[in-house]
Design a protein around this motif. Structure first.
Motif, PDB file in Angstrom:
ATOM      1  N   VAL A 113       0.835  -1.204   0.000  1.00 38.16           N
ATOM      2  CA  VAL A 113       0.000   0.000   0.000  1.00 38.16           C
ATOM      3  C   VAL A 113       0.873   1.259   0.000  1.00 38.16           C
ATOM      4  CG1 VAL A 113      -1.638   1.337   1.411  1.00 38.16           C
ATOM      5  CG2 VAL A 113      -2.015  -1.100   1.028  1.00 38.16           C
ATOM      6  N   ILE A 114       1.974   1.237   0.726  1.00 37.62           N
ATOM      7  CA  ILE A 114       2.899   2.381   0.713  1.00 37.62           C
ATOM      8  C   ILE A 114       3.483   2.578  -0.689  1.00 37.62           C
ATOM      9  CG2 ILE A 114       5.144   3.192   1.544  1.00 37.62           C
ATOM     10  CD1 ILE A 114       4.404   1.939   4.272  1.00 37.62           C
ATOM     11  N   VAL A 115       3.872   1.477  -1.330  1.00 38.90           N
ATOM     12  CA  VAL A 115       4.409   1.565  -2.697  1.00 38.90           C
ATOM     13  C   VAL A 115       3.359   2.129  -3.641  1.00 38.90           C
ATOM     14  CG1 VAL A 115       5.243   0.200  -4.650  1.00 38.90           C
ATOM     15  CG2 VAL A 115       6.138  -0.240  -2.369  1.00 38.90           C
ATOM     16  N   LEU A 116       2.112   1.637  -3.539  1.00 39.39           N
ATOM     17  CA  LEU A 116       1.036   2.165  -4.388  1.00 39.39           C
ATOM     18  C   LEU A 116       0.790   3.643  -4.114  1.00 39.39           C
ATOM     19  CD1 LEU A 116      -1.574  -0.727  -4.428  1.00 39.39           C
ATOM     20  CD2 LEU A 116      -0.354   0.209  -6.378  1.00 39.39           C
ATOM     21  N   SER A 117       0.877   4.043  -2.857  1.00 37.46           N
ATOM     22  CA  SER A 117       0.680   5.450  -2.508  1.00 37.46           C
ATOM     23  C   SER A 117       1.768   6.326  -3.116  1.00 37.46           C
ATOM     24  CB  SER A 117       0.670   5.627  -0.992  1.00 37.46           C
ATOM     25  OG  SER A 117      -0.357   4.880  -0.416  1.00 37.46           O
ATOM     26  N   VAL A 118       3.007   5.878  -3.029  1.00 33.75           N
ATOM     27  CA  VAL A 118       4.119   6.643  -3.606  1.00 33.75           C
ATOM     28  C   VAL A 118       3.952   6.773  -5.120  1.00 33.75           C
ATOM     29  CG1 VAL A 118       6.607   6.575  -4.062  1.00 33.75           C
ATOM     30  CG2 VAL A 118       5.751   6.109  -1.760  1.00 33.75           C
ATOM     31  N   ILE A 119       3.578   5.676  -5.773  1.00 28.97           N
ATOM     32  CA  ILE A 119       3.368   5.716  -7.229  1.00 28.97           C
ATOM     33  C   ILE A 119       2.239   6.680  -7.573  1.00 28.97           C
ATOM     34  CG2 ILE A 119       2.579   4.362  -9.205  1.00 28.97           C
ATOM     35  CD1 ILE A 119       4.052   1.951  -7.957  1.00 28.97           C
ATOM     36  N   THR A 120       1.126   6.589  -6.840  1.00 24.32           N
ATOM     37  CA  THR A 120      -0.020   7.444  -7.121  1.00 24.32           C
ATOM     38  C   THR A 120       0.300   8.921  -6.895  1.00 24.32           C
ATOM     39  OG1 THR A 120      -1.497   5.646  -6.460  1.00 24.32           O
ATOM     40  CG2 THR A 120      -2.438   7.845  -6.536  1.00 24.32           C
ATOM     41  N   ILE A 121       0.953   9.225  -5.780  1.00 27.78           N
ATOM     42  CA  ILE A 121       1.319  10.609  -5.500  1.00 27.78           C
ATOM     43  C   ILE A 121       2.292  11.136  -6.557  1.00 27.78           C
ATOM     44  CG2 ILE A 121       2.572  12.089  -3.876  1.00 27.78           C
ATOM     45  CD1 ILE A 121       1.319  10.318  -1.621  1.00 27.78           C
ATOM     46  N   SER A 122       3.227  10.305  -6.981  1.00 32.05           N
ATOM     47  CA  SER A 122       4.193  10.721  -7.999  1.00 32.05           C
ATOM     48  C   SER A 122       3.516  10.989  -9.332  1.00 32.05           C
ATOM     49  CB  SER A 122       5.269   9.660  -8.172  1.00 32.05           C
ATOM     50  OG  SER A 122       6.021   9.520  -7.005  1.00 32.05           O
ATOM     51  N   MET A 123       2.566  10.123  -9.687  1.00 32.34           N
ATOM     52  CA  MET A 123       1.885  10.308 -10.983  1.00 32.34           C
ATOM     53  C   MET A 123       0.958  11.515 -10.964  1.00 32.34           C
ATOM     54  SD  MET A 123       0.970   6.548 -12.506  1.00 32.34           S
ATOM     55  CE  MET A 123      -0.554   6.558 -11.650  1.00 32.34           C
ATOM     56  N   LEU A 124       0.165  11.650  -9.918  1.00 32.92           N
ATOM     57  CA  LEU A 124      -0.822  12.721  -9.873  1.00 32.92           C
ATOM     58  C   LEU A 124      -0.226  14.052  -9.447  1.00 32.92           C
ATOM     59  CD1 LEU A 124      -3.824  10.784  -8.288  1.00 32.92           C
ATOM     60  CD2 LEU A 124      -3.351  11.229 -10.704  1.00 32.92           C
ATOM     61  N   GLY A 125       0.808  14.011  -8.646  1.00 32.40           N
ATOM     62  CA  GLY A 125       1.393  15.247  -8.145  1.00 32.40           C
ATOM     63  C   GLY A 125       2.480  15.821  -9.022  1.00 32.40           C
ATOM     64  N   GLY A 126       2.969  15.034  -9.960  1.00 33.95           N
ATOM     65  CA  GLY A 126       4.029  15.513 -10.835  1.00 33.95           C
ATOM     66  C   GLY A 126       5.382  15.581 -10.164  1.00 33.95           C
ATOM     67  N   PHE A 127       5.584  14.751  -9.131  1.00 36.07           N
ATOM     68  CA  PHE A 127       6.854  14.769  -8.411  1.00 36.07           C
ATOM     69  C   PHE A 127       7.823  13.743  -8.941  1.00 36.07           C
ATOM     70  CE2 PHE A 127       3.615  15.904  -5.120  1.00 36.07           C
ATOM     71  CZ  PHE A 127       3.897  17.256  -5.105  1.00 36.07           C
ATOM     72  N   GLY A 128       7.525  13.123 -10.086  1.00 39.11           N
ATOM     73  CA  GLY A 128       8.360  12.037 -10.597  1.00 39.11           C
ATOM     74  C   GLY A 128       9.665  12.508 -11.183  1.00 39.11           C
ATOM     75  N   GLY A 129       9.866  13.757 -11.381  1.00 39.09           N
ATOM     76  CA  GLY A 129      11.144  14.222 -11.872  1.00 39.09           C
ATOM     77  C   GLY A 129      11.014  14.807 -13.153  1.00 39.09           C
TER      78      GLY A 129
END
Length: 129
Positions: A113-129
């Motif tokens: 669930v933590i991994v899914l949360s990080v992926i979701t936040i990165s995709m939706l928040g634009g924090f992926g780099g």
């Protein structure tokens, strides 16, 4: 007599491996199909590198991508194949969380669930780099 089959760890590993394998193969087929459509329609076009052209709108939003697939736009089809490729490991993590929950292994459910949360936040928040 009751005939019940218990799902083993090996069954889950095979399911997760199949999800990855078929997801990558499906996305590859979609990208090749889109590339073929694109080259058929635009293979003869001459590129003008003096003018910068941004990405078309039908390759940015999911609704427009799906509309572009129905219109047989090659770039939209390619973009959908890339979305499928990105969704494949996400589906694997989601299935892992479900399988860990079925096994009542709550530590790994939490990690998934933590991994899914990080992926979701990165995709939706634009924090992926």
């Amino acid at each position: 007599m009751k005939n019940t089959k218990r799902i083993t760890d090996k069954d889950i590993e095979q399911l997760l491996g199949s999800v990855l394998r078929w997801g990558v193969l499906l996305s590859m087929v979609v990208v090749i199909w889109g590339g073929t459509v694109y080259l058929y329609r635009h293979g003869h076009d001459v590129s003008d590198y003096a003018t910068f052209k941004t990405q078309p709108n039908f390759t940015i939003q999911l609704k427009a991508i799906i509309g572009g697939i129905f219109d047989l736009r090659g770039r939209a089809i390619i973009q959908f194949g890339i979305i499928l490729l990105i969704a494949t490991p996400i589906a694997r993590v989601l299935l892992s969380a479900i399988s860990f929950a079925a096994e009542k292994d709550y530590l790994y459910v939490g990690i998934a669930v933590i991994v899914l949360s990080v992926i979701t936040i990165s995709m939706l928040g634009g924090f992926g780099g």
